[in-house]
Design a protein around this motif. Structure first.
Motif, PDB file in Angstrom:
ATOM      1  N   GLY A 111       0.813  -1.202   0.000  1.00 19.09           N
ATOM      2  CA  GLY A 111       0.000   0.000   0.000  1.00 19.09           C
ATOM      3  C   GLY A 111       0.849   1.255   0.000  1.00 19.09           C
ATOM      4  O   GLY A 111       2.046   1.223   0.307  1.00 19.09           O
ATOM      5  N   GLU A 112       0.220   2.380  -0.322  1.00 24.59           N
ATOM      6  CA  GLU A 112       0.968   3.634  -0.411  1.00 24.59           C
ATOM      7  C   GLU A 112       1.568   4.043   0.932  1.00 24.59           C
ATOM      8  O   GLU A 112       2.671   4.606   0.975  1.00 24.59           O
ATOM      9  CB  GLU A 112       0.059   4.745  -0.965  1.00 24.59           C
ATOM     10  CG  GLU A 112      -0.354   4.536  -2.409  1.00 24.59           C
ATOM     11  CD  GLU A 112       0.834   4.375  -3.359  1.00 24.59           C
ATOM     12  OE1 GLU A 112       1.737   5.237  -3.334  1.00 24.59           O
ATOM     13  OE2 GLU A 112       0.846   3.389  -4.129  1.00 24.59           O
ATOM     14  N   THR A 113       0.857   3.774   2.017  1.00 25.45           N
ATOM     15  CA  THR A 113       1.408   4.125   3.327  1.00 25.45           C
ATOM     16  C   THR A 113       2.685   3.357   3.598  1.00 25.45           C
ATOM     17  O   THR A 113       3.698   3.923   4.039  1.00 25.45           O
ATOM     18  CB  THR A 113       0.386   3.854   4.438  1.00 25.45           C
ATOM     19  OG1 THR A 113      -0.769   4.669   4.232  1.00 25.45           O
ATOM     20  CG2 THR A 113       0.971   4.151   5.809  1.00 25.45           C
ATOM     21  N   LEU A 114       2.682   2.053   3.309  1.00 27.19           N
ATOM     22  CA  LEU A 114       3.872   1.241   3.519  1.00 27.19           C
ATOM     23  C   LEU A 114       4.996   1.674   2.592  1.00 27.19           C
ATOM     24  O   LEU A 114       6.166   1.761   3.009  1.00 27.19           O
ATOM     25  CB  LEU A 114       3.545  -0.240   3.308  1.00 27.19           C
ATOM     26  CG  LEU A 114       4.724  -1.214   3.420  1.00 27.19           C
ATOM     27  CD1 LEU A 114       5.417  -1.091   4.767  1.00 27.19           C
ATOM     28  CD2 LEU A 114       4.252  -2.652   3.181  1.00 27.19           C
ATOM     29  N   ILE A 115       4.690   1.962   1.341  1.00 24.33           N
ATOM     30  CA  ILE A 115       5.720   2.398   0.396  1.00 24.33           C
ATOM     31  C   ILE A 115       6.387   3.680   0.888  1.00 24.33           C
ATOM     32  O   ILE A 115       7.618   3.816   0.861  1.00 24.33           O
ATOM     33  CB  ILE A 115       5.114   2.579  -1.011  1.00 24.33           C
ATOM     34  CG1 ILE A 115       4.755   1.212  -1.608  1.00 24.33           C
ATOM     35  CG2 ILE A 115       6.083   3.329  -1.928  1.00 24.33           C
ATOM     36  CD1 ILE A 115       3.982   1.282  -2.905  1.00 24.33           C
ATOM     37  N   ASN A 116       5.584   4.614   1.359  1.00 26.44           N
ATOM     38  CA  ASN A 116       6.153   5.860   1.863  1.00 26.44           C
ATOM     39  C   ASN A 116       6.988   5.635   3.121  1.00 26.44           C
ATOM     40  O   ASN A 116       7.995   6.316   3.337  1.00 26.44           O
ATOM     41  CB  ASN A 116       5.056   6.881   2.123  1.00 26.44           C
ATOM     42  CG  ASN A 116       4.630   7.602   0.849  1.00 26.44           C
ATOM     43  OD1 ASN A 116       5.331   8.471   0.351  1.00 26.44           O
ATOM     44  ND2 ASN A 116       3.486   7.215   0.312  1.00 26.44           N
ATOM     45  N   ARG A 117       6.590   4.679   3.944  1.00 28.39           N
ATOM     46  CA  ARG A 117       7.393   4.368   5.127  1.00 28.39           C
ATOM     47  C   ARG A 117       8.746   3.799   4.715  1.00 28.39           C
ATOM     48  O   ARG A 117       9.793   4.200   5.232  1.00 28.39           O
ATOM     49  CB  ARG A 117       6.650   3.393   6.041  1.00 28.39           C
ATOM     50  CG  ARG A 117       5.413   3.978   6.669  1.00 28.39           C
ATOM     51  CD  ARG A 117       4.718   3.017   7.604  1.00 28.39           C
ATOM     52  NE  ARG A 117       5.351   3.037   8.934  1.00 28.39           N
ATOM     53  CZ  ARG A 117       4.843   2.461  10.002  1.00 28.39           C
ATOM     54  NH1 ARG A 117       3.702   1.770   9.918  1.00 28.39           N
ATOM     55  NH2 ARG A 117       5.454   2.531  11.166  1.00 28.39           N
ATOM     56  N   ILE A 118       8.735   2.849   3.782  1.00 33.62           N
ATOM     57  CA  ILE A 118       9.976   2.224   3.333  1.00 33.62           C
ATOM     58  C   ILE A 118      10.873   3.248   2.633  1.00 33.62           C
ATOM     59  O   ILE A 118      12.097   3.274   2.835  1.00 33.62           O
ATOM     60  CB  ILE A 118       9.677   1.040   2.404  1.00 33.62           C
ATOM     61  CG1 ILE A 118       9.014  -0.098   3.187  1.00 33.62           C
ATOM     62  CG2 ILE A 118      10.941   0.555   1.695  1.00 33.62           C
ATOM     63  CD1 ILE A 118       8.476  -1.219   2.309  1.00 33.62           C
ATOM     64  N   CYS A 119      10.290   4.091   1.819  1.00 27.06           N
ATOM     65  CA  CYS A 119      11.078   5.013   0.999  1.00 27.06           C
ATOM     66  C   CYS A 119      11.571   6.242   1.756  1.00 27.06           C
ATOM     67  O   CYS A 119      12.546   6.874   1.318  1.00 27.06           O
ATOM     68  CB  CYS A 119      10.247   5.472  -0.204  1.00 27.06           C
ATOM     69  SG  CYS A 119      10.005   4.186  -1.445  1.00 27.06           S
ATOM     70  N   ARG A 120      10.923   6.576   2.873  1.00 21.09           N
ATOM     71  CA  ARG A 120      11.278   7.838   3.505  1.00 21.09           C
ATOM     72  C   ARG A 120      10.978   7.903   5.007  1.00 21.09           C
ATOM     73  O   ARG A 120      11.853   8.208   5.825  1.00 21.09           O
ATOM     74  CB  ARG A 120      10.525   8.972   2.792  1.00 21.09           C
ATOM     75  CG  ARG A 120      10.727  10.338   3.349  1.00 21.09           C
ATOM     76  CD  ARG A 120       9.870  11.346   2.584  1.00 21.09           C
ATOM     77  NE  ARG A 120       8.433  11.146   2.790  1.00 21.09           N
ATOM     78  CZ  ARG A 120       7.603  10.561   1.914  1.00 21.09           C
ATOM     79  NH1 ARG A 120       8.060  10.122   0.754  1.00 21.09           N
ATOM     80  NH2 ARG A 120       6.328  10.423   2.183  1.00 21.09           N
ATOM     81  N   GLU A 121       9.732   7.628   5.386  1.00 21.90           N
ATOM     82  CA  GLU A 121       9.279   7.966   6.728  1.00 21.90           C
ATOM     83  C   GLU A 121       9.958   7.157   7.821  1.00 21.90           C
ATOM     84  O   GLU A 121      10.180   7.663   8.928  1.00 21.90           O
ATOM     85  CB  GLU A 121       7.760   7.840   6.819  1.00 21.90           C
ATOM     86  CG  GLU A 121       7.020   8.864   5.982  1.00 21.90           C
ATOM     87  CD  GLU A 121       7.374  10.300   6.345  1.00 21.90           C
ATOM     88  OE1 GLU A 121       7.566  10.584   7.552  1.00 21.90           O
ATOM     89  OE2 GLU A 121       7.468  11.134   5.424  1.00 21.90           O
TER      90      GLU A 121
END
Length: 349
Positions: A328-338
């Motif tokens: 999901g987009e939330t997980l992708i953003n966590r992996i990529c940055r957050e």
């Protein structure tokens, strides 16, 4: 692009390539674009590469940079004298400082998480200085204090060679991981000093024994900036499930390394390594460490990359593969940055 994901990456060796090239009379232009690099400013913008920990590393061959490079030469892993390492480290710090001064609207040296977020919001490349291998630090830790004042916020205790502070893991296939030797007494003192100052202690390249020494004395999240899962690729540079469990218990983080020999089950240097192999590691890391403890630690400009990734412009292909795999987009953003920004806020502030 509307679906572009901003990436904060845990490790690259771009500064080293710039430093070595200039010493050999082959000037590279990071700001205008340089195809010999994995990362330059124009391609970083194109790919959504918004910042990261930029490594300052002293090669074993620091006094023989003009000699032909032989991958199998054991001198590539020879110890480095503290004075040589400090001289080279200062030169690379100066290079980074000049780069930020010459490109003030494009590059920002960041010493806390708020500065990282601000730089990214302004469209500037957010650079957090990281020293890979503590050879440059003297037993009295005077250099540590000075480097901290210059902006050092992340320190890898060792590279894959011994130094005064500990021992590095080899880069060999080891289905049964050999623990090796751990931290020295001075290494334990260094870990404690880093925690007092607010310097992230990076466990990548440490032996397993060294990892457990840090875990025993550390009060901060355990972080391996560019390491993979040993259960997927049994390289000595990768982390066992027991280590991953300890990282999860500490609230720490692992950054996925893109080096093909750390991705593949056979640990071979094969550029025909598919992105799906990277996803196997991400899946395993998420299972063991949790969605809040997995990030990217590419090792751009310091490793052999999968052909599908190629250079920094391959990041959107990795993101697309994550989407296709059902992330999901939330997980992708966590992996990529957050996830990186979260652990930095709990280590450097």
């Amino acid at each position: 692009m509307a679906d572009q994901v901003a990436v904060f990456d845990g490790h690259n060796d771009t500064l080293l390539k710039l430093e070595v090239a200039e010493r050999l009379g082959r000037v590279r232009d990071f700001g205008a674009g340089e195809p010999s690099l994995d990362i330059d400013l124009p391609r970083a913008r194109e790919a959504g590469f918004a910042g990261g920990l930029f490594a300052i590393y002293t090669p074993s061959r620091v006094n023989a940079l003009d000699q032909p490079y032989d991958r199998d030469d054991p001198m590539n892993f020879a110890p480095v004298a503290q004075r040589d390492a400090l001289d080279f480290t200062l030169a690379m710090f100066a290079r980074l400082t000049r780069l930020a001064r010459e490109l003030p609207q494009e590059v920002a040296i960041c010493t806390d998480t708020a500065m990282v977020r601000a730089a990214m919001a302004e469209g500037r490349l957010a650079v957090v200085p990281h020293v890979e291998g503590a050879e440059c630090i003297d037993p009295g830790l005077n250099a540590l204090e000075v480097l901290y004042a210059a902006g050092l916020r992340s320190l890898g205790l060792v590279w894959s060679r011994p130094n005064a502070f500990g021992h590095g893991a080899p880069m060999d296939r080891q289905p049964v991981l050999e623990p090796g030797e751990g931290l020295t007494e001075l290494g334990e003192i260094l870990v404690q000093a880093c925690e007092r100052l607010g310097i992230l202690v990076d466990l990548s390249h440490l032996t397993e024994a060294g990892f457990w020494d840090v875990a025993r004395i550390s009060t901060k999240p355990l972080v391996a900036s560019h390491s993979n899962a040993h259960a997927v690729s049994p390289n000595a540079r990768n982390l066992t499930d027991r280590q991953l469990d300890a990282i999860r218990e500490s609230g720490g983080l692992v950054g996925l390394n893109f080096h093909v020999a750390f991705l593949r089950e056979d640990c071979r240097l094969d550029h025909e390594t598919p992105i799906t192999t990277m996803l196997r590691h991400l899946d395993h890391l998420i299972e063991r460490v949790g969605e809040g403890g997995v990030a990217l630690g590419s090792d751009y400009d310091g490793c052999e990359l999968p052909r599908e990734i190629g250079d920094v412009t391959g990041l959107p292909r990795l993101v697309a593969a994550m989407r296709q795999a059902g992330y999901g987009e939330t997980l992708i953003n966590r992996i990529c940055r957050e996830n990186w920004l979260d652990v930095l806020s709990r280590t450097i502030g």
